[in-house]
Design an enzyme around this catalytic site. Sequence first.
Site, short mmCIF file in Angstrom:
data_model
loop_
_atom_site.label_atom_id
_atom_site.label_comp_id
_atom_site.label_asym_id
_atom_site.label_seq_id
_atom_site.Cartn_x
_atom_site.Cartn_y
_atom_site.Cartn_z
NE ARG A 128 -28.71 17.77 -15.56
CZ ARG A 128 -27.73 17.08 -16.19
NH1 ARG A 128 -26.50 17.07 -15.84
NH2 ARG A 128 -28.00 17.06 -17.55
CB ALA A 134 -12.67 13.72 -16.47
NE ARG A 150 -19.62 11.83 -16.66
CZ ARG A 150 -19.91 10.65 -15.79
NH1 ARG A 150 -21.27 10.81 -15.74
NH2 ARG A 150 -19.36 9.86 -15.57
CE1 TYR A 199 -27.00 7.86 -20.57
CE2 TYR A 199 -27.46 10.14 -19.77
CZ TYR A 199 -27.13 8.86 -19.29
OH TYR A 199 -26.78 8.54 -18.21
CG PHE A 233 -12.85 22.24 -15.92
CD1 PHE A 233 -12.69 22.70 -16.99
CD2 PHE A 233 -14.06 22.54 -15.05
CE1 PHE A 233 -13.79 23.34 -17.52
CE2 PHE A 233 -15.01 23.44 -15.51
CZ PHE A 233 -14.88 23.70 -16.69
CG ASN A 287 -24.26 17.24 -12.91
OD1 ASN A 287 -25.29 17.34 -13.17
ND2 ASN A 287 -23.16 17.35 -13.89
#
Length: 359
Positions: free
Chosen positions: A308, A206, A203, A155, A208, A184
Site C-alpha cells: 500500500r 497498538a 491496529r 469498511y 505491537f 497508515n
Amino acid sequence: MRRSRISVLGAGGFLGSHIVPGLIERFGCEVDAVDISFDKLEDDDPRIRRVRGRVEDPAVVEEVTRRSSVVLSLTALCNPAQYSTIPLEVIDASFTHLLPLVKRCAERRIRLIHFSTAEVYGLRALAADGAPTAEMSEDSCGLLMGPIHKERWSYACAKQLLERVIWAHGEHAGLPFTLIRPFNTIGARMDYLPGVDGEGTPRVLACFMNQLLRGQPLALVDGGSQRRAFMSARDMVEAVCRVVERAKACDKQIINLGNPGNDISIAELAQQLATAFAHEIPHAAPARFESVAAADFYGPGYDDTYERVPDIKKARRLLSWEPQQTLADMLPEIVHDYVQRYGSRVEADCRNLRQASGA
Ligand code: UGA
C-alpha cells in the site's frame, strides 16, 4: 464569527486529538470539537468547544452546519478486526450515519473535508485497465475489493460509496468538498491497549506496543511480509492545515496523504519498534516474534492488502507539502509516549491477571 470556526467531527479520536490543536495553533480559530468522548483531546485551549454528541444526531448536524464554515469529518470504526466482526456497525459509521451531514453541508454550501481511507484502493494498486502498478493514485487507479464473504472489505466499500455520494453532491448539488485518503498514519494516542482502555484487536502499532509492554511475542500475521507506508501524525496535521488553507485548489479533489518513503514490511516495523523499545527500557527482556495465521488472529472473513504505497504527487502539487518524518524520527517518540501513558497500567493488569490465575 462563522468564518473563523471549524467543526471537527471525531475530535476525540486519535487523529482528531492531533488535528484540533494543530488547527488552533495555525489559524487561531475556534473549533467545535464533536465526539462521544474526549479522553484523548488533552488540549484545554479555551477556543475548543466540546460538543458531546453523535454525528448521526440531526441536532448535531444542524448545529455544526449552522455554526461553521468548514466541517472536517473523521468519525469511523477503523480497526480491521471490526470489519468482519461488527460489519453492520462499521458500514453505518462510515456510510449511513454520514448521509444527513453530507446533504446538509451541500444545502448550506458548507465546505466538507472528509476523511476517507487508503482502504478504498483494496487488495493492491491497479491501473484503471486492471494492470498492476506500484503506487495508489487518486484519479487513475481502479479499486479492487475481495469477494463479499471476505467481510474485510465492508469498511472499504462503505467508505468508497460515501466518496461517491460526496462526489455526486459536489458535481450536481453544489457541495464544496475535499476527500482525504490517509495512509497508515501513526503517533501518540493511537487506538487503545486491550485490557487497559479497550477490548479487542487494535491496529498494528497498538498491538505491537501492547505485546512489548507485556513481554509477549509480537504477532506477525502470516509472517509479516505485507507492507505499509507509515506517516507521522505530525505530517498529517501539516497537510490538513494546508488543505484547509487552500480551499480553491483543493475543491472537488481527492488527495492521498501518506509517506511513500516509509514503506516497510510489518516484520520490519516490529523489529524497529522492538529496537526503540529496548532503548526506552534497557532492562526489558529481548523482544520475541511469532508468525500467526490471519484466520486465527482475525477470524474468518479477514483479507489483507499486501502493498500500500501512496502516490503523493497531487498532495505535493496542491499543497506544496512533503512528509518529513522518517520512522527513525518518529518511533522513539511514539514508544516513549506509550511507555509513559501505559507502562504502569499494563504492569497492574499483568499483576491482576497473574493473581486471578493463581500464578
Ligand atoms: C487499517 C485501516 O483499515 C485503514 O482504514 C487505516 O487507514 C489504516 O489502518 C491506517 O492505520 O491508516 P491496515 O493497515 O490493514 O488498515 O491495519 P493495521 O491493523 O494497522 O494492520 C497492518 C498490517 O499489520 C496488516 O497486514 C495486519 O495483518 C498486520 N498485523 C496487525 C500484524 O501483523 N500483527 C498485529 O498484531 C496486527
